[in-house]
Design a protein around this motif. Sequence first.
Motif, mmCIF file in Angstrom:
data_model
loop_
_atom_site.group_PDB
_atom_site.id
_atom_site.type_symbol
_atom_site.label_atom_id
_atom_site.label_comp_id
_atom_site.label_asym_id
_atom_site.label_seq_id
_atom_site.Cartn_x
_atom_site.Cartn_y
_atom_site.Cartn_z
ATOM 1 N N GLY A 81 -10.543 -3.458 -3.646
ATOM 2 C CA GLY A 81 -10.357 -2.322 -2.750
ATOM 3 C C GLY A 81 -10.550 -2.661 -1.291
ATOM 4 O O GLY A 81 -10.445 -1.787 -0.420
ATOM 5 N N GLU A 82 -10.825 -3.916 -0.990
ATOM 6 C CA GLU A 82 -11.108 -4.308 0.398
ATOM 7 C C GLU A 82 -9.813 -4.668 1.128
ATOM 8 O O GLU A 82 -8.882 -5.199 0.529
ATOM 9 N N PRO A 83 -9.772 -4.439 2.438
ATOM 10 C CA PRO A 83 -8.543 -4.712 3.205
ATOM 11 C C PRO A 83 -8.070 -6.165 3.084
ATOM 12 O O PRO A 83 -6.875 -6.433 3.137
ATOM 13 N N ARG A 84 -8.993 -7.103 2.891
ATOM 14 C CA ARG A 84 -8.573 -8.509 2.877
ATOM 15 C C ARG A 84 -7.728 -8.845 1.655
ATOM 16 O O ARG A 84 -7.026 -9.855 1.649
ATOM 17 N N VAL A 85 -7.760 -7.996 0.637
ATOM 18 C CA VAL A 85 -6.893 -8.247 -0.523
ATOM 19 C C VAL A 85 -5.441 -7.934 -0.153
ATOM 20 O O VAL A 85 -4.524 -8.699 -0.476
ATOM 21 N N LEU A 86 -5.253 -6.843 0.543
ATOM 22 C CA LEU A 86 -3.899 -6.539 1.006
ATOM 23 C C LEU A 86 -3.431 -7.605 2.004
ATOM 24 O O LEU A 86 -2.259 -8.013 1.997
ATOM 25 N N ASP A 87 -4.360 -8.065 2.843
ATOM 26 C CA ASP A 87 -4.028 -9.159 3.778
ATOM 27 C C ASP A 87 -3.550 -10.385 2.998
ATOM 28 O O ASP A 87 -2.616 -11.075 3.416
ATOM 29 N N PHE A 88 -4.202 -10.649 1.879
ATOM 30 C CA PHE A 88 -3.829 -11.807 1.050
ATOM 31 C C PHE A 88 -2.387 -11.672 0.558
ATOM 32 O O PHE A 88 -1.596 -12.621 0.651
ATOM 33 N N PHE A 89 -2.039 -10.494 0.064
ATOM 34 C CA PHE A 89 -0.670 -10.329 -0.445
ATOM 35 C C PHE A 89 0.347 -10.365 0.696
ATOM 36 O O PHE A 89 1.457 -10.877 0.531
ATOM 37 N N GLU A 90 -0.047 -9.854 1.839
ATOM 38 C CA GLU A 90 0.850 -9.955 3.002
ATOM 39 C C GLU A 90 1.077 -11.406 3.386
ATOM 40 O O GLU A 90 2.183 -11.795 3.757
ATOM 41 N N ALA A 91 0.021 -12.198 3.297
ATOM 42 C CA ALA A 91 0.151 -13.618 3.633
ATOM 43 C C ALA A 91 1.126 -14.309 2.680
ATOM 44 O O ALA A 91 1.889 -15.195 3.100
ATOM 45 N N LEU A 92 1.131 -13.907 1.418
ATOM 46 C CA LEU A 92 2.096 -14.477 0.475
ATOM 47 C C LEU A 92 3.525 -14.178 0.926
ATOM 48 O O LEU A 92 4.423 -15.016 0.792
ATOM 49 N N GLU A 93 3.715 -12.993 1.456
ATOM 50 C CA GLU A 93 5.071 -12.617 1.899
ATOM 51 C C GLU A 93 5.531 -13.443 3.103
ATOM 52 O O GLU A 93 6.724 -13.515 3.379
ATOM 53 N N ARG A 94 4.577 -14.047 3.791
ATOM 54 C CA ARG A 94 4.946 -14.856 4.966
ATOM 55 C C ARG A 94 5.153 -16.324 4.607
ATOM 56 O O ARG A 94 5.556 -17.123 5.440
ATOM 57 N N GLU A 95 4.831 -16.693 3.374
ATOM 58 C CA GLU A 95 5.002 -18.105 2.974
ATOM 59 C C GLU A 95 6.471 -18.495 2.956
ATOM 60 O O GLU A 95 7.351 -17.653 2.826
ATOM 61 N N MET A 96 6.717 -19.786 3.054
ATOM 62 C CA MET A 96 8.074 -20.310 2.867
ATOM 63 C C MET A 96 8.038 -21.267 1.681
ATOM 64 O O MET A 96 7.257 -22.227 1.720
ATOM 65 N N PRO A 97 8.832 -21.116 0.649
ATOM 66 C CA PRO A 97 9.739 -19.981 0.470
ATOM 67 C C PRO A 97 8.965 -18.677 0.292
ATOM 68 O O PRO A 97 7.826 -18.680 -0.171
ATOM 69 N N ARG A 98 9.604 -17.605 0.658
ATOM 70 C CA ARG A 98 8.925 -16.318 0.694
ATOM 71 C C ARG A 98 8.615 -15.789 -0.695
ATOM 72 O O ARG A 98 9.425 -15.906 -1.599
ATOM 73 N N TRP A 99 7.451 -15.197 -0.790
ATOM 74 C CA TRP A 99 7.114 -14.431 -1.981
ATOM 75 C C TRP A 99 7.528 -12.985 -1.732
ATOM 76 O O TRP A 99 7.594 -12.537 -0.582
ATOM 77 N N ARG A 100 7.793 -12.285 -2.795
ATOM 78 C CA ARG A 100 7.956 -10.837 -2.679
ATOM 79 C C ARG A 100 6.867 -10.189 -3.511
ATOM 80 O O ARG A 100 6.579 -10.634 -4.640
ATOM 81 N N VAL A 101 6.252 -9.163 -2.946
ATOM 82 C CA VAL A 101 5.157 -8.475 -3.630
ATOM 83 C C VAL A 101 5.466 -6.993 -3.634
ATOM 84 O O VAL A 101 5.830 -6.423 -2.596
ATOM 85 N N SER A 102 5.344 -6.365 -4.795
ATOM 86 C CA SER A 102 5.661 -4.939 -4.892
ATOM 87 C C SER A 102 4.723 -4.261 -5.872
ATOM 88 O O SER A 102 4.331 -4.849 -6.881
ATOM 89 N N TYR A 103 4.394 -3.025 -5.559
ATOM 90 C CA TYR A 103 3.724 -2.219 -6.578
ATOM 91 C C TYR A 103 4.695 -2.016 -7.729
ATOM 92 O O TYR A 103 5.909 -1.995 -7.528
ATOM 93 N N ARG A 104 4.156 -1.826 -8.943
ATOM 94 C CA ARG A 104 4.998 -1.475 -10.076
ATOM 95 C C ARG A 104 5.126 0.040 -10.145
ATOM 96 O O ARG A 104 4.318 0.771 -9.578
ATOM 97 N N PRO A 105 6.160 0.528 -10.874
ATOM 98 C CA PRO A 105 6.464 1.960 -10.815
ATOM 99 C C PRO A 105 5.350 2.863 -11.342
ATOM 100 O O PRO A 105 5.216 3.993 -10.888
ATOM 101 N N VAL A 106 4.612 2.414 -12.327
ATOM 102 C CA VAL A 106 3.679 3.359 -12.939
ATOM 103 C C VAL A 106 2.243 2.863 -12.882
ATOM 104 O O VAL A 106 1.978 1.670 -12.827
ATOM 105 N N PHE A 107 1.374 3.805 -12.893
ATOM 106 C CA PHE A 107 -0.036 3.554 -13.075
ATOM 107 C C PHE A 107 -0.613 2.583 -12.058
ATOM 108 O O PHE A 107 -1.617 1.933 -12.312
ATOM 109 N N ALA A 108 0.052 2.461 -10.926
ATOM 110 C CA ALA A 108 -0.407 1.496 -9.933
ATOM 111 C C ALA A 108 -1.216 2.217 -8.874
ATOM 112 O O ALA A 108 -0.686 2.657 -7.868
#
Lengths: 314, 70
Positions: free
Chosen positions: A50-77
């Motif tokens: 629940g800490e902001p640095r976890v979201l920061d971590f996933f954002e950092a993945l999106e900036r990697e090359m090759p790029r990662w894509r990160v998405s919530y799943r449709p349900v129960f997320a």
Amino acid sequence: MTTPLGFMKSLTTRLADAGLPFAVTSGMACVFYGLQQTTKDVDIVLPDAGEPRVLDFFEALEREMPRWRVSYRPVFAAPLDRDYMEHGWTSHLSLWDEPNSAEHHLDIFCRPPRVIELERSAENPIFASRHVVAMMKRTNRDRDWPIVGALGWQLKERHPAQALLHLQDPQSLLDVWEVSPSDVRTNAAERRPLLRLLPDTRGVDDLSAWLRLERLLWETVNEERYRLYESAWRTFYRRWRLDDSFEWPTSEAIRAQHERLREAVRRFGLERDPLGAAGREEIYERAACRAIVRADSTRAKLERVRPALQEVLP
Amino acid sequence: MSDETAPPESEYPEAYYEYLARTMGEQQAAWARLSREERETELTLLHLTSDSPDDLALWPPELNGGRLPG
């Protein structure tokens, strides 16, 4: 193409590099322990989920090359917010770790059900311990219980006190009990009252009946627990879907999705603490009443195997 | 904190594999006898050659089993 195992290794390396404490649990941990042949999801316990640095971590993945894509799943997320994650919600993400990668599923627990303390495997600390996995597997799915028992088997030599908590095979349980020192017996019986019946048991058939009653209680508690989260999500999701602006998940970056989800849970009311709102004692009592009926048993018998509330709904 | 006092993966007694066969099936028990590396290799092959189902299957039916947008 990255396989789920390759994805798990890639992700856990990055989590470790980022200094985020975690432990892989459930299916992939069972693969590690030699108990599950097929699984694709990666389940992790992430105490800081629940800490902001976890979201920061996933954002950092999106900036990697090759790029990662990160998405919530449709349900129960549930959103990766402290308000939700610390109250037992799980969050479910899809990740793509390269442009043509398969979709990988990542399920995140902050406070995993029935786990009081996060222990790690001594063999490989990226995995949750056998004890933690066995506690999480006390569900109402039939296929999970052989795993609980098998993890108990594996603990017989490694950690007999924990083996006493998980063994489901009556003869094995009697064998371990027989050789356990009295302090180990006492401590284990505090957590698993069924063990107090062992000195007077009339044999494995008698013990099997007590084990079935005990399991039915755990199963029913999990049903009651899960139903509250499911119901809370359904209520919220139905309201949200009626809104003109409903779109979920979107193709946006993870932070934008996160903000969208946070706004939705605020506007359409996703209960933050389903267990707290319903009351743990009330949930446990309801489950106990149902277990008595389902087992065609009695209150007096159930009380002999009933663990403390703190064990089943910490 | 970690759990066990015997770190290396050890051979389990035959009774353990009999328990697995009885509760999970013969195939699962045979798989459990493989080394960790062999098990990972088998799982990788499975992932590369088949679309095994998601491990999580308790979603409400109205939400399509958690696989498709609602």
